[in-house]
Write a protein that holds these residues in place. Structure first.
Motif, PDB file in Angstrom:
ATOM      1  N   SER A 187       0.838  -1.205   0.000  1.00 45.23           N
ATOM      2  CA  SER A 187       0.000   0.000   0.000  1.00 45.23           C
ATOM      3  C   SER A 187       0.878   1.262   0.000  1.00 45.23           C
ATOM      4  O   SER A 187       0.453   2.328  -0.423  1.00 45.23           O
ATOM      5  CB  SER A 187      -0.928   0.002   1.214  1.00 45.23           C
ATOM      6  OG  SER A 187      -0.144   0.115   2.396  1.00 45.23           O
ATOM      7  N   SER A 195       4.505   0.306  -4.553  1.00 47.41           N
ATOM      8  CA  SER A 195       3.774  -0.620  -5.417  1.00 47.41           C
ATOM      9  C   SER A 195       4.618  -1.819  -5.863  1.00 47.41           C
ATOM     10  O   SER A 195       4.103  -2.758  -6.428  1.00 47.41           O
ATOM     11  CB  SER A 195       3.238   0.116  -6.636  1.00 47.41           C
ATOM     12  OG  SER A 195       4.315   0.676  -7.334  1.00 47.41           O
ATOM     13  N   SER A 212       1.865  -4.367  -7.142  1.00 48.05           N
ATOM     14  CA  SER A 212       0.433  -4.046  -7.145  1.00 48.05           C
ATOM     15  C   SER A 212      -0.055  -4.030  -8.579  1.00 48.05           C
ATOM     16  O   SER A 212       0.661  -3.591  -9.474  1.00 48.05           O
ATOM     17  CB  SER A 212       0.193  -2.647  -6.559  1.00 48.05           C
ATOM     18  OG  SER A 212       0.581  -2.629  -5.216  1.00 48.05           O
ATOM     19  N   ARG A 235      -2.810  -2.276 -10.909  1.00 48.79           N
ATOM     20  CA  ARG A 235      -3.726  -1.130 -10.847  1.00 48.79           C
ATOM     21  C   ARG A 235      -4.555  -1.052 -12.115  1.00 48.79           C
ATOM     22  O   ARG A 235      -4.082  -1.429 -13.182  1.00 48.79           O
ATOM     23  CB  ARG A 235      -2.932   0.175 -10.683  1.00 48.79           C
ATOM     24  CG  ARG A 235      -2.208   0.239  -9.352  1.00 48.79           C
ATOM     25  CD  ARG A 235      -1.301   1.463  -9.267  1.00 48.79           C
ATOM     26  NE  ARG A 235      -0.505   1.383  -8.047  1.00 48.79           N
ATOM     27  CZ  ARG A 235      -0.901   1.871  -6.869  1.00 48.79           C
ATOM     28  NH1 ARG A 235      -2.072   2.477  -6.767  1.00 48.79           N
ATOM     29  NH2 ARG A 235      -0.143   1.750  -5.810  1.00 48.79           N
ATOM     30  N   ASN A 236      -5.783  -0.522 -11.999  1.00 51.87           N
ATOM     31  CA  ASN A 236      -6.604  -0.352 -13.199  1.00 51.87           C
ATOM     32  C   ASN A 236      -6.244   0.988 -13.858  1.00 51.87           C
ATOM     33  O   ASN A 236      -5.342   1.697 -13.410  1.00 51.87           O
ATOM     34  CB  ASN A 236      -8.093  -0.445 -12.861  1.00 51.87           C
ATOM     35  CG  ASN A 236      -8.569   0.703 -11.991  1.00 51.87           C
ATOM     36  OD1 ASN A 236      -7.810   1.629 -11.725  1.00 51.87           O
ATOM     37  ND2 ASN A 236      -9.804   0.639 -11.554  1.00 51.87           N
ATOM     38  N   GLU A 239      -7.530   3.774 -13.795  1.00 48.20           N
ATOM     39  CA  GLU A 239      -7.664   4.980 -12.960  1.00 48.20           C
ATOM     40  C   GLU A 239      -6.638   4.999 -11.831  1.00 48.20           C
ATOM     41  O   GLU A 239      -6.664   5.875 -10.971  1.00 48.20           O
ATOM     42  CB  GLU A 239      -9.076   5.036 -12.355  1.00 48.20           C
ATOM     43  CG  GLU A 239     -10.143   5.246 -13.418  1.00 48.20           C
ATOM     44  CD  GLU A 239     -11.500   4.740 -12.980  1.00 48.20           C
ATOM     45  OE1 GLU A 239     -11.608   4.148 -11.886  1.00 48.20           O
ATOM     46  OE2 GLU A 239     -12.441   4.919 -13.757  1.00 48.20           O
ATOM     47  N   ARG A 273      -6.379   2.714  -9.468  1.00 48.61           N
ATOM     48  CA  ARG A 273      -6.866   2.059  -8.251  1.00 48.61           C
ATOM     49  C   ARG A 273      -6.280   0.650  -8.163  1.00 48.61           C
ATOM     50  O   ARG A 273      -6.220  -0.064  -9.177  1.00 48.61           O
ATOM     51  CB  ARG A 273      -8.394   1.980  -8.284  1.00 48.61           C
ATOM     52  CG  ARG A 273      -9.024   1.681  -6.934  1.00 48.61           C
ATOM     53  CD  ARG A 273     -10.457   2.220  -6.893  1.00 48.61           C
ATOM     54  NE  ARG A 273     -11.286   1.636  -7.939  1.00 48.61           N
ATOM     55  CZ  ARG A 273     -11.993   0.520  -7.786  1.00 48.61           C
ATOM     56  NH1 ARG A 273     -11.965  -0.131  -6.652  1.00 48.61           N
ATOM     57  NH2 ARG A 273     -12.736   0.059  -8.782  1.00 48.61           N
ATOM     58  N   MET A 310      -6.076  -3.123  -7.817  1.00 50.39           N
ATOM     59  CA  MET A 310      -7.040  -4.197  -8.056  1.00 50.39           C
ATOM     60  C   MET A 310      -6.564  -5.516  -7.465  1.00 50.39           C
ATOM     61  O   MET A 310      -7.297  -6.492  -7.430  1.00 50.39           O
ATOM     62  CB  MET A 310      -7.263  -4.393  -9.565  1.00 50.39           C
ATOM     63  CG  MET A 310      -7.706  -3.151 -10.305  1.00 50.39           C
ATOM     64  SD  MET A 310      -9.256  -2.511  -9.667  1.00 50.39           S
ATOM     65  CE  MET A 310     -10.406  -3.731 -10.292  1.00 50.39           C
TER      66      MET A 310
END
Lengths: 123, 357
Positions: B211, B214, B239, B241-242, B244, B246, B248
């Protein structure tokens, strides 16, 4: 009125430029095309344009850098960034509220582009 | 629109009156037209001149229309013209059209005809053939790109797993099945912490780290296999991310390093992950760009009031509809964060685009 308005399309693929030129040929605008950022800047230095649509990925740089450059020099020019890698639905236009740049995802709906130009140039 | 001036048409017919009619009609319209009276000369001219369209009469003195086109479509010395539209001239409808189309003919035209109608017919065939070829090329690119991504992930010697934000496994490749000793069905849907020696504590620690940052390259940990064996791994965890931004879920690429040899690890795994992401971007770019002229030209033709043939308009609408389907598929491929696979062939799995999200 339209005679005073000029449009510039920037994309490294000739067939994509051809579609844009065909779309606006009979609309009375002055049309310019460029296949690179340098070419686009040369055109704008000679003839400031009212509307520019540029691909995000250009052979000699990024379309967003080109649009930032134009925003600094000609803040009134309507700027549209397009790319095949955007998460926008067919026929949708997004706008960045911070800098006023429009976004359209490839492939575009021709009528949406025509409407965008006519709305923004006040035709 | 005088591009047709560069188009070369080959017309083959034993009847000299028709040859003259065709030659005059095409030349009047700006085409470069070549004529031959028999199949042998026709084949030789096709090979030498590379025409953009071939029209042949079904009753040649030496070859049947079928024999002529089989040579064009199959012989290696005709490779340069094997994809051009082929038009068969028929007499009183004596030809089995279904058979002719299945042989690869683009169109059949019944005799008699006048020169102008022949030119208009050929122009229609050239336009629809061009659109068909572009559509085929586009589909081929999508399939190639999709196959490439699947093969790349499945053939990786390293275990690849993805999880959702809660740490539930959403996808794993064959190497992950082998590493942990469970089949795909027993891994997907389970919490990844089940396979950590330190269990949920480790999952919470990883989530907290991801968090803030990444990427977590070269992460060393111990997993527990189906045989309750402890295996030491080195993982690159990132991580997902989509569009936007965010989060996922997470993606992990793991390699066994052996308990006694903990210092050996491969730093290239995070590079490999970057390649997967870069490939997804390239797939979208490579497919959506050619879709612009396909959709644009089809939309233009549909808006043209001169195009009154309802069958042609229907075909164009089919092209538009399918081009939009391709676009929807590429967009979905780019945004998949919960991949689901299904059986492709025995022992091989493929991404289930419909079921993935």
């Amino acid at each position: 009125m339209k005679d005073n308005k000029s449009l510039l399309f920037v994309d490294d693929e000739e067939e994509i430029l051809e579609i844009l030129v065909d779309l606006f040929t009979d609309e009375g605008y002055q049309l310019h095309t460029a296949t690179s950022a340098v070419q686009a800047k040369n055109i704008i230095d000679k003839h400031p344009v009212d509307f520019i649509l540029s691909d995000l990925r250009l052979p000699d740089g990024s379309g967003s850098e080109l649009l930032n450059h134009i925003q600094e020099k000609h803040p009134k020019t309507v700027r549209v960034l397009t790319s095949g890698y955007m998460d926008l639905q067919f026929g949708r236009v997004a706008v960045d509220r911070k800098n006023g740049t429009f976004y359209v995802s490839k492939p575009w709906d021709l009528m949406t582009l025509k409407q965008l130009v006519s709305d923004q140039l006040g035709q | 629109m005088k591009r047709k001036a560069s188009k070369k048409i080959l017309y083959i017919d034993r009847d000299s009156r028709y040859r003259k009619t065709a030659l005059k009609a095409f030349q009047d319209d700006g085409y470069d037209c070549l004529t031959c009276r028999d199949g042998k000369n026709g084949l030789e001219t096709a090979r030498r001149e590379n025409p953009q369209c071939i029209i042949v009469d079904s009753q040649l003195p030496d070859l049947s229309g079928e024999e002529f086109f089989t040579a064009i479509r199959t012989r290696s010395d005709f490779r340069s013209v094997k994809d051009v539209p082929l038009i068969l001239l028929t007499h009183n409808g004596e030809i089995d059209r279904l058979k002719m189309y299945s042989l690869g003919f683009s169109a059949c035209l019944s005799k008699p005809f006048v020169g102008r109608s022949l030119v208009e017919f050929v122009e229609d065939v050239l336009v629809s053939h061009q659109v068909k070829m572009e559509e085929m090329t586009c589909w081929e690119r999508i399939h190639e790109a999709k196959d490439f991504l699947e093969i790349m992930v499945e053939s990786s010697a390293d275990a690849i797993l993805t999880t959702d934000v809660k740490g539930v496994i959403t996808y794993c490749n064959r190497a992950a099945e082998e590493l942990l000793g469970y089949p795909f069905e027993d891994l997907v849907g389970k919490r990844v912490s089940k396979f950590f020696l330190q269990g949920a504590t480790e999952l919470i620690r990883l989530s907290t780290y991801l968090s803030r940052s990444s990427k977590l390259p070269n992460y060393k940990t111990v997993l527990v296999t189906s045989k309750n064996e402890h295996i030491h791994i080195n993982a690159s965890i990132s991580s997902m991310r989509n569009g936007e931004g965010r989060v996922m879920g997470a993606l992990g690429i793991c390699k066994e390093i052996g308990g006694d040899n903990f210092s050996e690890y491969d730093v290239n795994k995070s590079d490999r992950l970057a390649t997967v992401v870069e490939t997804a971007i390239a797939v979208n770019h490579a497919i959506n760009n050619p879709l612009v002229p396909i959709l644009g030209n089809a939309q233009f033709m549909l808006q043209d009031e001169r195009l009154v043939d309802e069958d042609m308009r229907r075909r164009l609408r089919v092209i538009v509809k399918n081009a939009l389907r391709i676009r929807d598929i590429t967009q979905k491929l780019a945004n998949i964060t919960r991949p689901v696979t299904k059986e492709y062939l025995k022992g091989t799995r493929m991404l289930d685009i419909e079921a993935s999200s």
